[in-house]
Design an enzyme around this catalytic site. Structure first.
Site, PDB file in Angstrom:
ATOM      1  N   LYS A  81      -3.914   4.704   5.080  1.00  0.00           N
ATOM      2  CA  LYS A  81      -3.706   3.265   4.953  1.00  0.00           C
ATOM      3  C   LYS A  81      -4.799   2.517   5.705  1.00  0.00           C
ATOM      4  O   LYS A  81      -5.207   2.914   6.810  1.00  0.00           O
ATOM      5  CB  LYS A  81      -2.325   2.909   5.512  1.00  0.00           C
ATOM      6  CG  LYS A  81      -1.958   1.430   5.419  1.00  0.00           C
ATOM      7  CD  LYS A  81      -0.568   1.225   6.001  1.00  0.00           C
ATOM      8  CE  LYS A  81      -0.145  -0.236   5.964  1.00  0.00           C
ATOM      9  NZ  LYS A  81       1.214  -0.418   6.526  1.00  0.00           N
ATOM     10  N   SER A 156       4.125  -2.811   3.676  1.00  0.00           N
ATOM     11  CA  SER A 156       2.709  -3.098   3.542  1.00  0.00           C
ATOM     12  C   SER A 156       1.868  -1.897   3.090  1.00  0.00           C
ATOM     13  O   SER A 156       0.677  -2.056   2.785  1.00  0.00           O
ATOM     14  CB  SER A 156       2.154  -3.629   4.873  1.00  0.00           C
ATOM     15  OG  SER A 156       2.318  -2.692   5.921  1.00  0.00           O
ATOM     16  N   SER A 180       7.407  -0.698   6.453  1.00  0.00           N
ATOM     17  CA  SER A 180       6.199  -0.594   5.627  1.00  0.00           C
ATOM     18  C   SER A 180       5.915   0.790   5.064  1.00  0.00           C
ATOM     19  O   SER A 180       5.061   0.922   4.187  1.00  0.00           O
ATOM     20  CB  SER A 180       4.981  -1.066   6.428  1.00  0.00           C
ATOM     21  OG  SER A 180       5.043  -2.448   6.647  1.00  0.00           O
TER      22      SER A 180
END
Length: 456
Positions: A81, A156, A180
């Site tokens: 990520k 996210s 997330s």
């Protein structure tokens, strides 16, 4: 072994490398090809370095030929990520307010994976600064759902969820400061695990809510990844010491007799009937495993005010890091949130931390009776692109720093995935993984079939 190498699990890849049935170069090439084909449609990655990945795969192939792999994941493709630093890539955090500066050092999980010989593919898309449950940014555009591009991928860690679902790297490293990992795992139909706080070291990180963990297609792969990244690091003084545990050991040991509380609403959340029905059916199946299920709420009220006050620190740090000029570049909704959080008073923050302590104690007492708590992940069906999904079941367990996972439970009325939330007591990571694995064997996790759905 599947003909499509992008659908082979990490654990299967390691076995195939050992037997010389597959080469890391074959697998890396197939994965990079699939990324190139699907990136225009799904936008899962922000940056990929194909040349570097193939070079790492060739070095891995040579090590396997000698029977001398570097570590447990030598030759396995992995994505990170874009909130996590990876040497050789900028860390843009989904924002125009960040510099395009190449990082000179790896974050702790990237360093552990590089040491293990994993093939680093690149950086997956994130919501801006990880502050939204929607992976749609001015910097990178929209990352849609892996099952239907008309719908959201969540956030996210939306890029990681989509990448895992579509075979764009079997191992994805993501972060979770309020859901997330579990949010995009749930709505993209993959497995996401938020370990106990500190289990995976993080630097730089965002305070005491921030967990790092895997998003994968199988529970075994998540445990395998945890074997490598669940290590302390001197840069993170909150990181837990390693006890040398093999997180894959005991995964198939069964769950008969486990005491599991099922809370359909946590006592205060309104849940769509269709979503509730999917989770009800999943929980009913747990009884087939010999699990003792009892409907019970933990007994706390909505802790949104607690997490808001704690996040004031994050808001102040963000303004300090990007300045007023940077705030002018970020999503207006995120800017408003930052400005609202900055208005938290010191007294409110102190009170919130006192309430956090009380909540942590309450959950510890709850887990004296129950080994695990299960809930839905989302409260409503997956929304269309442009609207953040509602996953209010997730963030309370960042406040309490407990381990929690999302496992695919079924599909909503639109044919989009629904997640089963499995929460353990602090340090009860192994029990969460064991129940998730037992459920996976009972109800195998689905895989999107792009061609048959006609979505490209």
């Amino acid at each position: 072994m599947p003909q499509d190498l992008t659908q082979v699990s990490a654990s299967e890849l390691i076995a195939a490398y050992r037997s010389k049935a597959l080469s890391p170069v074959e697998v890396a090439a197939a994965t990079l090809k699939r990324i190139a084909e699907l990136q225009p449609h799904f936008n899962a990655y922000r940056a990929v370095d194909a040349e570097a990945a193939l070079a790492q795969a060739k070095a891995s192939e040579a090590r396997w030929a000698k029977g001398a792999p570097l570590g447990l994941l030598d030759g396995v493709p992995v994505g990170f990520k874009d909130l996590l630093n990876v040497k050789g890539f900028p860390t843009r955090k989904g924002s125009l307010a960040t510099p395009d500066t190449v990082q000179q050092a790896d974050s702790p999980p990237a360093a552990r994976l590089r040491d293990s010989g994993a093939v680093i593919l690149g950086k997956t898309q994130t919501a801006e600064f990880g502050l939204k449950g929607l992976t749609e940014t001015k910097l990178a555009g929209v990352t849609p759902n892996a099952w239907d591009r008309q719908y959201v991928s969540g956030g996210s860690s939306g890029g990681a969820g989509v990448a895992a679902a579509l075979g764009l790297g079997p191992l994805q490293v993501a972060t979770d400061g309020g859901g997330s990992i579990r949010n995009p795992a749930a709505i993209n139909g993959v497995f996401g695990f938020k370990p106990t706080f500190g289990r995976v070291a993080g630097y730089p990180h965002n305070g005491s809510l921030f967990h790092i963990g895997p998003i994968t297609r199988t529970v075994t792969d998540a445990a395998l990844l945890l074997n490598v990244i669940a290590q302390p690091d001197a840069r993170d003084w909150t990181s837990l010491p390693s006890d040398g545990r093999d997180w894959t050991a005991g995964l198939d040991g069964g769950v008969k007799g486990l005491r599991v509380a099922y809370s359909r609403t946590l006592g205060y959340i309104q849940v769509d009937p269709g979503v509730a029905a999917v989770v009800d059916r999943a929980v009913a199946r747990l009884a087939e495993l010999g699990v003792i299920v009892e409907e019970a709420d933990p007994g706390f009220s909505d802790p949104s005010a607690i997490i808001d006050a704690i996040n004031a620190e994050r808001a102040i740090r963000l303004r300090r890091d990007i300045g007023d000029a940077g705030l002018d570049l970020i999503d207006p909704g995120i800017r408003k949130r930052v400005e609202r959080l900055e208005r938290q008073t010191l007294a409110e923050v102190v009170e919130a931390n006192e309430r956090r302590t009380e909540l942590g104690i309450q959950l510890r007492r709850f887990h004296e009776k129950y080994d695990l708590l299960v809930t839905p992940v989302q409260s409503k069906p997956v929304p269309r692109v442009g609207t953040a999904p509602e996953t209010p079941f997730a963030f309370p367990f960042n406040i309490t720093q407990q381990p929690a996972a999302s496992a695919p439970a079924g599909f909503d009325n639109n044919g989009l995935p629904v997640g089963l939330h499995i929460v353990g007591p602090q340090f009860g990571d192994a029990t969460v993984l064991r129940l998730a694995r037992a459920f996976e064997k009972l109800q195998p996790f689905p895989t999107p079939h792009l061609e048959s759905l006609g979505r490209l």
